[in-house]
Design a protein around this motif. Structure first.
Motif, PDB file in Angstrom:
ATOM      1  N   LEU A  82       0.820  -1.205   0.000  1.00 11.48           N
ATOM      2  CA  LEU A  82       0.000   0.000   0.000  1.00 11.48           C
ATOM      3  C   LEU A  82       0.862   1.266   0.000  1.00 11.48           C
ATOM      4  O   LEU A  82       0.641   2.181  -0.787  1.00 11.48           O
ATOM      5  N   LEU A  83       1.843   1.304   0.883  1.00 13.37           N
ATOM      6  CA  LEU A  83       2.624   2.527   1.066  1.00 13.37           C
ATOM      7  C   LEU A  83       3.739   2.707   0.034  1.00 13.37           C
ATOM      8  O   LEU A  83       4.079   3.825  -0.323  1.00 13.37           O
ATOM      9  N   GLU A  84       4.310   1.608  -0.430  1.00 14.46           N
ATOM     10  CA  GLU A  84       5.453   1.682  -1.343  1.00 14.46           C
ATOM     11  C   GLU A  84       5.095   1.368  -2.795  1.00 14.46           C
ATOM     12  O   GLU A  84       5.859   1.646  -3.688  1.00 14.46           O
ATOM     13  N   GLY A  85       3.971   0.719  -3.003  1.00 20.26           N
ATOM     14  CA  GLY A  85       3.628   0.249  -4.338  1.00 20.26           C
ATOM     15  C   GLY A  85       4.258  -1.112  -4.567  1.00 20.26           C
ATOM     16  O   GLY A  85       4.691  -1.769  -3.628  1.00 20.26           O
ATOM     17  N   PRO A  86       4.314  -1.555  -5.819  1.00 21.57           N
ATOM     18  CA  PRO A  86       4.874  -2.884  -6.100  1.00 21.57           C
ATOM     19  C   PRO A  86       6.324  -2.997  -5.638  1.00 21.57           C
ATOM     20  O   PRO A  86       7.118  -2.079  -5.827  1.00 21.57           O
ATOM     21  N   LEU A  87       6.635  -4.118  -5.004  1.00 16.93           N
ATOM     22  CA  LEU A  87       7.996  -4.356  -4.523  1.00 16.93           C
ATOM     23  C   LEU A  87       8.780  -5.032  -5.633  1.00 16.93           C
ATOM     24  O   LEU A  87       8.631  -6.224  -5.879  1.00 16.93           O
ATOM     25  N   GLN A  88       9.598  -4.243  -6.328  1.00 19.18           N
ATOM     26  CA  GLN A  88      10.359  -4.755  -7.465  1.00 19.18           C
ATOM     27  C   GLN A  88      11.830  -4.427  -7.296  1.00 19.18           C
ATOM     28  O   GLN A  88      12.185  -3.369  -6.779  1.00 19.18           O
ATOM     29  N   PHE A  89      12.668  -5.343  -7.768  1.00 20.29           N
ATOM     30  CA  PHE A  89      14.106  -5.113  -7.746  1.00 20.29           C
ATOM     31  C   PHE A  89      14.593  -4.494  -9.046  1.00 20.29           C
ATOM     32  O   PHE A  89      15.627  -3.866  -9.085  1.00 20.29           O
ATOM     33  N   ALA A  90      13.854  -4.721 -10.128  1.00 22.68           N
ATOM     34  CA  ALA A  90      14.246  -4.183 -11.429  1.00 22.68           C
ATOM     35  C   ALA A  90      12.998  -4.060 -12.287  1.00 22.68           C
ATOM     36  O   ALA A  90      11.984  -4.712 -12.034  1.00 22.68           O
ATOM     37  N   GLU A  91      13.085  -3.222 -13.305  1.00 23.96           N
ATOM     38  CA  GLU A  91      11.986  -3.088 -14.241  1.00 23.96           C
ATOM     39  C   GLU A  91      11.791  -4.403 -14.977  1.00 23.96           C
ATOM     40  O   GLU A  91      12.754  -5.077 -15.326  1.00 23.96           O
ATOM     41  N   LYS A  92      10.552  -4.758 -15.210  1.00 19.71           N
ATOM     42  CA  LYS A  92      10.252  -6.047 -15.836  1.00 19.71           C
ATOM     43  C   LYS A  92      10.713  -6.115 -17.293  1.00 19.71           C
ATOM     44  O   LYS A  92      10.922  -7.192 -17.819  1.00 19.71           O
ATOM     45  N   ASP A  93      10.867  -4.978 -17.946  1.00 18.48           N
ATOM     46  CA  ASP A  93      11.215  -5.005 -19.368  1.00 18.48           C
ATOM     47  C   ASP A  93      12.721  -4.930 -19.627  1.00 18.48           C
ATOM     48  O   ASP A  93      13.148  -4.825 -20.761  1.00 18.48           O
ATOM     49  N   ILE A  94      13.522  -4.999 -18.563  1.00 16.37           N
ATOM     50  CA  ILE A  94      14.971  -4.972 -18.754  1.00 16.37           C
ATOM     51  C   ILE A  94      15.417  -6.306 -19.343  1.00 16.37           C
ATOM     52  O   ILE A  94      15.101  -7.372 -18.826  1.00 16.37           O
ATOM     53  N   GLU A  95      16.138  -6.236 -20.431  1.00  9.29           N
ATOM     54  CA  GLU A  95      16.624  -7.441 -21.129  1.00  9.29           C
ATOM     55  C   GLU A  95      18.084  -7.672 -20.753  1.00  9.29           C
ATOM     56  O   GLU A  95      18.971  -7.579 -21.572  1.00  9.29           O
ATOM     57  N   ASP A  96      18.335  -7.979 -19.501  1.00  7.41           N
ATOM     58  CA  ASP A  96      19.718  -8.148 -19.053  1.00  7.41           C
ATOM     59  C   ASP A  96      20.064  -9.608 -18.764  1.00  7.41           C
ATOM     60  O   ASP A  96      21.120  -9.907 -18.242  1.00  7.41           O
TER      61      ASP A  96
END
Length: 136
Positions: A82-96
């Motif tokens: 709720l307070l932080e939004g989605p908990l992500q380590f990296a953008e989903k569209d990064i092609e790394d």
């Protein structure tokens, strides 16, 4: 990933409400004093918590805020989401080539935060206050 002050202070606010949940509303002023936080900032944080149904407000001279559910029914994951939004380590569209790593890390984080309730944090806090020492 770094948790912002919004997430940290929101969690501190909710733990304080849980610790002082004795049937009486808790004022943001008292939370601010106990936690060393800005009352104005807490006023900004309480609105999304109230809108999401985690707390309710009580008006009047002895008003304040109360949890709407038992502390054991509120997960840390729900609060952070709720307070932080989605908990992500990296953008989903990064092609790394590391997409599976980021996905597994996010799943692990969500699993840990989802398994911890506000009541667990209250328990951790109380054991810290009592100064329990564990030696191996």
């Amino acid at each position: 990933m770094k948790i912002s002050t919004k997430g940290r202070y929101g969690l501190m606010l909710m733990v304080d409400l849980a610790v002082h949940d004795d049937g009486q509303p808790v004022s943001l002023k008292s939370v601010a004093e106990r936690q060393g936080l800005s009352e104005h900032y807490l006023e900004q944080l309480i609105s999304p918590l109230r809108n999401a149904g985690f707390v309710r407000s009580v008006r009047g001279a002895y008003g304040g805020y109360q949890l709407t559910k038992a502390a054991s029914d509120i997960s840390v994951l729900d609060l952070f989401s709720l307070l932080e939004g989605p908990l992500q380590f990296a953008e989903k569209d990064i092609e790394d080539g590391l997409g599976q790593l980021w996905t597994r890390m996010e799943q692990a984080l969500q699993s840990v935060l989802g398994s911890l309730s506000l009541a667990d944090l209250v328990s951790f806090r109380q054991s810290d206050e009592h100064g329990y020492m564990f030696y191996i």
